[in-house]
Scaffold this motif. Structure first.
Motif, mmCIF file in Angstrom:
data_model
loop_
_atom_site.group_PDB
_atom_site.id
_atom_site.type_symbol
_atom_site.label_atom_id
_atom_site.label_comp_id
_atom_site.label_asym_id
_atom_site.label_seq_id
_atom_site.Cartn_x
_atom_site.Cartn_y
_atom_site.Cartn_z
ATOM 1 N N ILE A 6 40.782 37.739 60.053
ATOM 2 C CA ILE A 6 39.481 37.521 59.417
ATOM 3 C C ILE A 6 39.114 38.696 58.524
ATOM 4 C CG2 ILE A 6 36.997 37.362 59.875
ATOM 5 C CD1 ILE A 6 37.710 35.676 62.346
ATOM 6 N N ILE A 7 39.336 39.905 59.007
ATOM 7 C CA ILE A 7 39.025 41.103 58.214
ATOM 8 C C ILE A 7 39.893 41.167 56.969
ATOM 9 C CG2 ILE A 7 39.137 43.623 58.215
ATOM 10 C CD1 ILE A 7 38.339 43.440 61.232
ATOM 11 N N SER A 8 41.175 40.888 57.121
ATOM 12 C CA SER A 8 42.107 40.949 55.990
ATOM 13 C C SER A 8 41.727 39.947 54.902
ATOM 14 C CB SER A 8 43.530 40.678 56.489
ATOM 15 O OG SER A 8 44.446 40.670 55.423
ATOM 16 N N TYR A 9 41.494 38.702 55.293
ATOM 17 C CA TYR A 9 41.144 37.677 54.308
ATOM 18 C C TYR A 9 39.744 37.885 53.736
ATOM 19 C CZ TYR A 9 45.316 34.858 54.533
ATOM 20 O OH TYR A 9 46.610 34.420 54.402
ATOM 21 N N SER A 10 38.843 38.423 54.522
ATOM 22 C CA SER A 10 37.501 38.727 54.005
ATOM 23 C C SER A 10 37.574 39.793 52.923
ATOM 24 C CB SER A 10 36.582 39.200 55.126
ATOM 25 O OG SER A 10 36.381 38.190 56.059
ATOM 26 N N TRP A 11 38.382 40.805 53.138
ATOM 27 C CA TRP A 11 38.545 41.858 52.138
ATOM 28 C C TRP A 11 39.184 41.297 50.872
ATOM 29 C CZ3 TRP A 11 36.167 46.148 51.464
ATOM 30 C CH2 TRP A 11 36.644 47.078 50.553
ATOM 31 N N TRP A 12 40.214 40.443 51.038
ATOM 32 C CA TRP A 12 40.862 39.823 49.883
ATOM 33 C C TRP A 12 39.848 38.964 49.113
ATOM 34 C CZ3 TRP A 12 41.727 35.012 47.890
ATOM 35 C CH2 TRP A 12 42.673 34.924 46.874
ATOM 36 N N TYR A 13 39.038 38.188 49.830
ATOM 37 C CA TYR A 13 38.028 37.347 49.183
ATOM 38 C C TYR A 13 36.998 38.198 48.452
ATOM 39 C CZ TYR A 13 34.549 33.808 48.346
ATOM 40 O OH TYR A 13 33.644 32.981 47.727
ATOM 41 N N PHE A 14 36.589 39.318 49.031
ATOM 42 C CA PHE A 14 35.670 40.246 48.373
ATOM 43 C C PHE A 14 36.273 40.725 47.049
ATOM 44 C CE2 PHE A 14 34.759 44.790 47.666
ATOM 45 C CZ PHE A 14 33.401 44.718 47.376
ATOM 46 N N LEU A 15 37.543 41.113 47.054
ATOM 47 C CA LEU A 15 38.214 41.563 45.836
ATOM 48 C C LEU A 15 38.321 40.433 44.810
ATOM 49 C CD1 LEU A 15 41.070 43.710 47.406
ATOM 50 C CD2 LEU A 15 39.020 44.554 46.220
ATOM 51 N N ALA A 16 38.687 39.238 45.265
ATOM 52 C CA ALA A 16 38.826 38.097 44.357
ATOM 53 C C ALA A 16 37.487 37.734 43.719
ATOM 54 C CB ALA A 16 39.393 36.897 45.105
ATOM 55 N N ASN A 17 36.413 37.814 44.483
ATOM 56 C CA ASN A 17 35.087 37.531 43.950
ATOM 57 C C ASN A 17 34.712 38.544 42.876
ATOM 58 O OD1 ASN A 17 32.573 36.275 43.736
ATOM 59 N ND2 ASN A 17 31.667 37.628 45.262
ATOM 60 N N GLY A 18 35.017 39.814 43.105
ATOM 61 C CA GLY A 18 34.734 40.850 42.113
ATOM 62 C C GLY A 18 35.554 40.678 40.847
ATOM 63 N N VAL A 19 36.799 40.251 40.995
ATOM 64 C CA VAL A 19 37.654 40.002 39.827
ATOM 65 C C VAL A 19 37.096 38.835 39.016
ATOM 66 C CG1 VAL A 19 39.969 39.264 39.119
ATOM 67 C CG2 VAL A 19 39.714 41.038 40.841
ATOM 68 N N GLN A 20 36.635 37.773 39.692
ATOM 69 C CA GLN A 20 36.038 36.647 38.973
ATOM 70 C C GLN A 20 34.754 37.062 38.262
ATOM 71 O OE1 GLN A 20 37.125 33.324 38.440
ATOM 72 N NE2 GLN A 20 35.524 33.633 36.927
ATOM 73 N N ARG A 21 33.954 37.858 38.922
ATOM 74 C CA ARG A 21 32.706 38.329 38.309
ATOM 75 C C ARG A 21 33.005 39.178 37.069
ATOM 76 N NH1 ARG A 21 30.565 40.080 42.619
ATOM 77 N NH2 ARG A 21 31.222 42.233 42.425
ATOM 78 N N ALA A 22 34.040 40.009 37.137
ATOM 79 C CA ALA A 22 34.428 40.830 35.989
ATOM 80 C C ALA A 22 34.871 39.956 34.826
ATOM 81 C CB ALA A 22 35.537 41.800 36.384
ATOM 82 N N ALA A 23 35.655 38.915 35.104
ATOM 83 C CA ALA A 23 36.102 38.008 34.042
ATOM 84 C C ALA A 23 34.914 37.267 33.428
ATOM 85 C CB ALA A 23 37.129 37.017 34.589
ATOM 86 N N SER A 24 34.013 36.783 34.251
ATOM 87 C CA SER A 24 32.845 36.043 33.755
ATOM 88 C C SER A 24 31.930 36.936 32.922
ATOM 89 C CB SER A 24 32.051 35.463 34.932
ATOM 90 O OG SER A 24 32.826 34.538 35.647
ATOM 91 N N ASP A 25 31.660 38.137 33.403
ATOM 92 C CA ASP A 25 30.796 39.046 32.647
ATOM 93 C C ASP A 25 31.462 39.497 31.356
ATOM 94 O OD1 ASP A 25 28.829 38.788 34.507
ATOM 95 O OD2 ASP A 25 29.065 40.787 35.380
ATOM 96 N N GLY A 26 32.773 39.672 31.380
ATOM 97 C CA GLY A 26 33.500 40.018 30.159
ATOM 98 C C GLY A 26 33.391 38.915 29.121
ATOM 99 N N ALA A 27 33.516 37.673 29.557
ATOM 100 C CA ALA A 27 33.398 36.540 28.629
ATOM 101 C C ALA A 27 31.977 36.442 28.066
ATOM 102 C CB ALA A 27 33.778 35.242 29.335
#
Length: 110
Positions: A6-27
């Motif tokens: 749970i901790i491992s996948y939660s951390w991965w999801y946190f990173l993936a969410n930040g990457v998506q937010r960076a792409a959206s804000d960049g666009a």
């Protein structure tokens, strides 16, 4: 083992969410550009700044690509989690190593 998963996948999801937010804000930031070069610069700068602001990203592992074709601009942010031990636990099935997120905008109105 379940808790570590749970901790491992939660951390991965946190990173993936930040990457998506960076792409959206960049666009979104690219909309203000007057030409292709300015749009690319705005998008790249905003996406990179977003990743840096979170503080959890190794910027050596991040890539930002901006592609403009006809009336569409696409920002792709890629992050490699290979060096993160919390995401790569030996006894838990690992999430994907590369996080790739995209965001697109239409140029020139509707």
């Amino acid at each position: 083992m379940f808790s570590f998963g749970i901790i491992s996948y939660s951390w991965w999801y946190f990173l993936a969410n930040g990457v998506q937010r960076a792409a959206s804000d960049g666009a979104r930031a690219a909309i203000a550009g007057l030409d292709a070069g300015e749009r690319q610069s705005l998008a790249t700068t905003k996406a990179t700044d977003n990743l840096r602001a979170v503080g959890s990203y190794n910027m050596q592992q991040a890539q930002v690509a901006v592609v403009e074709q006809s009336n569409r601009l696409t920002v792709t942010v890629t992050y490699d989690t290979a060096g993160l031990s919390i995401v790569r636990l030996p006894f838990v099935p690992a999430p994907p190593q590369r996080i790739v997120q995209r965001a697109s905008i239409l140029l020139g109105g509707m």
